[in-house]
Design a protein around this motif. Structure first.
Motif, mmCIF file in Angstrom:
data_model
loop_
_atom_site.group_PDB
_atom_site.id
_atom_site.type_symbol
_atom_site.label_atom_id
_atom_site.label_comp_id
_atom_site.label_asym_id
_atom_site.label_seq_id
_atom_site.Cartn_x
_atom_site.Cartn_y
_atom_site.Cartn_z
ATOM 1 N N MET A 1 0.830 -1.200 0.000
ATOM 2 C CA MET A 1 0.000 0.000 0.000
ATOM 3 C C MET A 1 0.868 1.255 0.000
ATOM 4 S SD MET A 1 -2.977 -1.227 2.569
ATOM 5 C CE MET A 1 -3.970 0.263 2.560
ATOM 6 N N GLN A 2 1.954 1.175 0.731
ATOM 7 C CA GLN A 2 2.886 2.297 0.752
ATOM 8 C C GLN A 2 3.406 2.548 -0.664
ATOM 9 O OE1 GLN A 2 3.618 4.320 3.229
ATOM 10 N NE2 GLN A 2 4.915 5.484 1.846
ATOM 11 N N ASN B 1 1.948 1.672 -3.464
ATOM 12 C CA ASN B 1 0.855 2.185 -4.291
ATOM 13 C C ASN B 1 0.634 3.670 -4.052
ATOM 14 O OD1 ASN B 1 0.337 -0.168 -5.603
ATOM 15 N ND2 ASN B 1 -1.330 -0.797 -4.280
ATOM 16 N N ARG B 2 0.718 4.075 -2.803
ATOM 17 C CA ARG B 2 0.525 5.492 -2.497
ATOM 18 C C ARG B 2 1.585 6.334 -3.188
ATOM 19 N NH1 ARG B 2 -2.058 4.429 2.449
ATOM 20 N NH2 ARG B 2 -0.132 3.829 3.431
ATOM 21 N N GLU B 3 2.799 5.796 -3.237
ATOM 22 C CA GLU B 3 3.856 6.532 -3.926
ATOM 23 C C GLU B 3 3.556 6.624 -5.414
ATOM 24 O OE1 GLU B 3 7.440 4.585 -2.709
ATOM 25 O OE2 GLU B 3 7.132 5.228 -0.640
ATOM 26 N N GLN C 1 -5.321 2.231 -7.866
ATOM 27 C CA GLN C 1 -6.359 2.610 -6.913
ATOM 28 C C GLN C 1 -7.207 1.395 -6.553
ATOM 29 O OE1 GLN C 1 -6.836 5.714 -5.325
ATOM 30 N NE2 GLN C 1 -7.988 4.243 -4.110
ATOM 31 N N THR D 1 -5.309 -0.847 -4.357
ATOM 32 C CA THR D 1 -5.244 -0.297 -3.010
ATOM 33 C C THR D 1 -6.529 -0.597 -2.247
ATOM 34 O OG1 THR D 1 -3.788 1.441 -3.785
ATOM 35 C CG2 THR D 1 -4.841 1.802 -1.676
ATOM 36 N N THR E 1 -6.857 -2.760 1.088
ATOM 37 C CA THR E 1 -7.483 -2.224 2.285
ATOM 38 C C THR E 1 -8.483 -3.227 2.857
ATOM 39 O OG1 THR E 1 -7.251 -0.007 1.383
ATOM 40 C CG2 THR E 1 -8.770 -0.267 3.219
#
Ligand SMILES: [Zn+2]
Length: 120
Positions: free
Chosen positions: A28-29, A31-33, A56, A59, A63
């Motif tokens: 997730m980290q 993906n956020r980047e 997205q 992600t 989640t």
């Protein structure tokens, strides 16, 4: 009849859950980047919109998975881990080892998936 988990099996599954949780958080980290504002390429065209949408979606899946892993870890604390949320049976260890965050036995999961398929 299936057997309830032994303490050793429970420990093994807990370790699996913790590893998956760590992997998902790292993913997730990452993906956020990837979701950071895109840079324009040489032609001035913003690239990567399709990739961003896919990220997205991934992600969102992560989640949901992470939430299930947390629930499973909570259940492990209160002793309800490994019981089917639907019928209350002991979920076989082999199934838990393949998918430690599951909350349903195979028959209930199949029934649920069949119902989902029929609803579509
Ligand atoms: Zn069940």
């Amino acid at each position: 009849m299936t057997q309830a988990l032994t303490p050793a099996q429970r420990e093994e599954l807990k370790a699996l859950l913790l590893v998956r949780q760590r992997e998902l958080l790292a993913q997730m980290q990452q993906n956020r980047e990837n979701l950071a504002p895109p840079a324009a390429d040489q032609d001035g065209i913003v690239q990567g919109n399709v990739g961003r949408e896919v990220d997205q979606v991934l992600t969102d899946i992560d989640t949901a998975d992470l939430a299930r892993i947390r629930l499973a870890l909570d259940a492990m604390e209160d002793g309800s881990y490994g019981l089917c949320a639907e019928c209350g049976c002991d979920i076989p260890f082999e199934r838990l080892r393949a998918e430690p965050q599951t909350q349903h036995c195979v028959p209930c999961k199949s029934r649920w998936e069949a119902a989902q398929g029929a609803a579509r």
